[in-house]
Write an enzyme that holds these catalytic residues in place. Structure first.
Site, PDB file in Angstrom:
ATOM      1  N   GLY A   1       0.791  -1.225   0.000  1.00  0.00           N
ATOM      2  CA  GLY A   1       0.000   0.000   0.000  1.00  0.00           C
ATOM      3  C   GLY A   1       0.820   1.270   0.000  1.00  0.00           C
ATOM      4  O   GLY A   1       0.285   2.360  -0.199  1.00  0.00           O
TER       5      GLY A   1
ATOM      6  N   CYS B   1     -27.584  -9.926 -15.512  1.00  0.00           N
ATOM      7  CA  CYS B   1     -27.113  -9.547 -16.845  1.00  0.00           C
ATOM      8  C   CYS B   1     -28.147  -9.957 -17.897  1.00  0.00           C
ATOM      9  O   CYS B   1     -28.644 -11.079 -17.888  1.00  0.00           O
ATOM     10  CB  CYS B   1     -25.779 -10.234 -17.127  1.00  0.00           C
ATOM     11  SG  CYS B   1     -25.237 -10.090 -18.837  1.00  0.00           S
TER      12      CYS B   1
ATOM     13  N   CYS C   1     -26.304 -12.920 -20.083  1.00  0.00           N
ATOM     14  CA  CYS C   1     -25.875 -14.216 -19.546  1.00  0.00           C
ATOM     15  C   CYS C   1     -26.553 -14.551 -18.219  1.00  0.00           C
ATOM     16  O   CYS C   1     -26.242 -15.572 -17.627  1.00  0.00           O
ATOM     17  CB  CYS C   1     -24.366 -14.267 -19.404  1.00  0.00           C
ATOM     18  SG  CYS C   1     -23.763 -13.363 -17.954  1.00  0.00           S
TER      19      CYS C   1
ATOM     20  N   CYS D   1     -23.055  -7.512 -18.348  1.00  0.00           N
ATOM     21  CA  CYS D   1     -21.766  -7.632 -17.675  1.00  0.00           C
ATOM     22  C   CYS D   1     -20.773  -6.624 -18.245  1.00  0.00           C
ATOM     23  O   CYS D   1     -20.640  -6.506 -19.458  1.00  0.00           O
ATOM     24  CB  CYS D   1     -21.157  -9.017 -17.912  1.00  0.00           C
ATOM     25  SG  CYS D   1     -22.021 -10.361 -17.136  1.00  0.00           S
TER      26      CYS D   1
ATOM     27  N   CYS E   1     -18.883 -12.697 -19.469  1.00  0.00           N
ATOM     28  CA  CYS E   1     -20.207 -12.807 -20.074  1.00  0.00           C
ATOM     29  C   CYS E   1     -20.185 -13.826 -21.227  1.00  0.00           C
ATOM     30  O   CYS E   1     -21.038 -14.702 -21.316  1.00  0.00           O
ATOM     31  CB  CYS E   1     -20.648 -11.437 -20.580  1.00  0.00           C
ATOM     32  SG  CYS E   1     -22.413 -11.294 -20.865  1.00  0.00           S
TER      33      CYS E   1
HETATM   34 ZN   LIG Z   1     -23.279 -11.244 -18.726  1.00  0.00          ZN
END
Ligand SMILES: [Zn+2]
Ligand SMILES: Nc1ncnc2c1ncn2[C@@H]1O[C@H](COP(=O)(O)OP(=O)(O)OP(=O)(O)O)[C@@H](O)[C@H]1O
Ligand SMILES: [Mg+2]
Lengths: 261, 297
Positions: B34, B243, B246, B268, B274
């Site tokens: 970090g 989605c 999908c 997506c 996807c």
């Molecule tokens: Zn998708």
């Protein structure tokens, strides 16, 4: 008086600061007790701001020492503190009120966040509590609760100064430095701010070191006064005594020029 | 070697000395999770906004047997992603892919792939602004001190402002995180949706900011905690629907405008994810009547 009150909160010894060949302040020594208000007066260039900057550890001294009694009761050399410790002290147990509120505020965030910042800095993570505390402090400095989400840009000079005070006091500091806190304000606005400050200082038992060239401010707020000239303290004593019966010719001049105003 | 290299360049464009310098910065960054490590960022043959920091990090870590995937907003075929992929195919001759599972090095501008990453993968982020405190404290000397002393209250001032203004923490991108219980880091510029994926990820995560000349890192299995308030806890973006292509739930969706009559769908943002799901036969509402073995866009 509790035991803590007969021991000084701040001990200043032989403090000096020079800017190369130019003198900022020389050989300043005094003790400040809890709840005591000390005014530092003197003409322009006499070293008041320099002294305040060194006392508040924003400038390193050229000579001398500043010792502060931490909350655990131990006197510590301020310039021997680790930076983390010093910065923590400055945002918890100390406050600094600048003449120009833009220096002491975050102009781009709301009044509530300005007051809440110190709380968040010490680990407060509850939004509702931060907001309630901020609202309470705005009330104590006479800023309407409905201004909590406004930025200080939208505030008048007097409001900004009151906000700066709330932002400093929210962590209940024991020592607050003020550099000309009423400078640049209209007379009537000044009077209101002074009343407010006087009340807060008494209620909270704050120790204050206030720099001002306005003897009326010193008279109203301070218990003791320190007169500076060319970097040196030339007279010191109880405020009323020094102002009513100045010993040094220079102080007499200062007092009389005020009377002529 | 998988692609013909253009002659006249060192492997992956940068000379070996520069790559060693960048690797040293990366090693330091991995050692202090970090922490922003300064490095001597080089001019790259592309504009800064195109991820020159990420490109330099990728150039320093990629080897000839690596397989590179590049995404921009989750998509492999934006101009930016395509040109970076081509750049490494040309200058390093490495194989490239759009498949998350097949990639060993993934350079990204905004997203973390939906498919879980593994210990064998490196995720390289292109970072525009590495300093999360800059919003409230423009002085670099001061922000450096704040990191050194772990003074991070100011970050909560920003979150406070969000809630005061919007009623909730409205920061949705570059959402600040605390790394390994120590350093404050800008998870820049991914959506906060992906913050939980950074937490304890088996993959090595490297962040490169070209213009700002900073590199920082999350070694595998590092704690990454999103900042919040007790009464306003961190939450990822939620999407009401799956989605449209999908039918995936719990993934990051982009809005796609379908026509000029206000028709729209949510799909997506991770195009590889996807497509993989559609190839597996998943069908969202837009594709409800297409056969499962074909017709994927
Ligand atoms: Zn998708
Ligand atoms: N940063 C600096 N560099 C050099 N000299 C300085 C600096 N700050 C102050 N001085 C000098 O130190 C002396 C004391 O200045 P200081 O600002 O402390 O006075 P002051 O009493 O606060 O004055 P004023 O009432 O005008 O605010 C002056 O001679 C000033 O010119
Ligand atoms: Mg001054």
């Amino acid at each position: 008086m509790s035991a803590g009150h007969d021991r000084p909160l701040l001990q200043v010894e032989g403090l000096g600061k020079s800017y190369g060949a130019r003198v900022g302040c020389v050989d300043v020594s005094f003790d400040l007790y809890p709840g005591e208000v000390l005014a530092v007066v003197g003409e322009s260039g006499s070293g008041k701001s320099t002294l305040l900057s060194v006392l508040s550890t924003q400038l390193a001294p050229s000579a001398g020492a500043v010792r502060y009694r931490m909350r655990d009761g131990v006197l510590r050399d301020m310039f021997a503190l680790a930076e983390a410790e010093r910065r923590f002290l400055m945002r918890t147990d100390w406050g600094f009120v600048h003449q120009d509120p833009r220096q002491g505020l975050r102009m781009g965030v709301s009044a509530g966040a300005n007051v809440g910042e110190r709380l968040m800095a010490v680990g407060e993570r509850h939004y509702g509590r931060i907001r309630d505390t901020a609202a309470d402090w705005l009330g104590r400095v006479e800023i309407d609760a409905d201004r909590i989400d406004d930025q200080p840009r939208a505030f008048s000079g007097g409001m900004r100064q009151r906000l700066q005070i709330a932002r400093n006091l929210v962590t209940h500091p024991r020592l607050v430095f003020m550099d000309e806190p009423t400078g640049g304000l209209d007379v009537s606005v000044q009077a209101r701010l002074l009343d407010l400050l006087r009340g807060l200082v008494a209620d909270l038992g704050l120790a204050v070191i206030i720099v001002t060239h306005d003897l009326a401010v010193a008279r109203l707020l301070s218990h003791r006064i320190m007169v500076m000239r060319q970097g040196r303290v030339i007279e010191t004593g109880l405020t009323d005594q020094v102002l009513d019966d100045p010993r040094e010719p220079y102080t007499q001049l200062l007092v009389s020029s005020v009377l002529q105003v | 070697m998988n692609a013909p290299m253009t002659a006249g360049y060192n492997f992956a464009y940068l000379d070996e000395q520069t790559k060693r310098m960048i690797r040293r910065a990366i090693l330091k960054a991995i050692a202090i999770p970090g922490y922003q490590v300064p490095f001597a960022s080089r001019e790259m043959p592309m504009p800064y906004g195109w991820g020159t920091g990420g490109v330099q990090v990728t150039a320093a870590v990629i080897g000839e047997h690596d397989v590179l995937k590049v995404i921009d907003q989750g998509s492999d075929d934006t101009t930016n992603a395509v040109s970076i992929r081509k750049f490494f195919a040309r200058t390093a001759g490495v194989a490239t892919t759009t498949s998350t599972a097949d990639a060993t090095v993934i350079q990204t501008r905004h997203r973390i792939p939906e498919a879980p990453l593994t210990e064998d993968q490196i995720l390289v982020y292109q970072v525009p602004i590495p300093e999360p405190l800059r919003f409230l404290e423009p002085r670099e000397t001061e922000t450096r001190t704040m990191h050194a002393l772990e003074e991070y209250g100011l970050m909560h001032v920003k979150l406070y402002e969000d809630i005061a203004r919007h009623g909730h923490i409205a920061t949705t991108y570059a959402y600040p995180v605390k790394v390994n219980g120590r350093y404050l880091m800008d998870a820049s510029p991914t959506p906060k949706f992906d913050n939980p994926k950074m937490h304890l990820s088996p993959a090595l995560q490297l962040f490169g900011a070209g213009r700002e000349k900073r590199i920082y890192a999350l070694p595998p299995y590092t704690q990454v905690v999103s900042l919040d308030f007790e009464d306003h806890p961190f939450e990822v973006n939620r999407f009401d629907k799956p989605c449209a292509l999908c039918a995936a739930h719990g993934v990051y969706l982009d809005e796609v405008v379908l026509d000029d009559r206000g028709g729209r769908m949510f799909v997506c943002s991770d195009t590889d994810f996807c497509e993989t799901r559609r190839a597996e036969g998943h069908r969202g509402e837009m594709l409800a009547d297409t056969p499962a073995d074909g017709g994927a866009a």
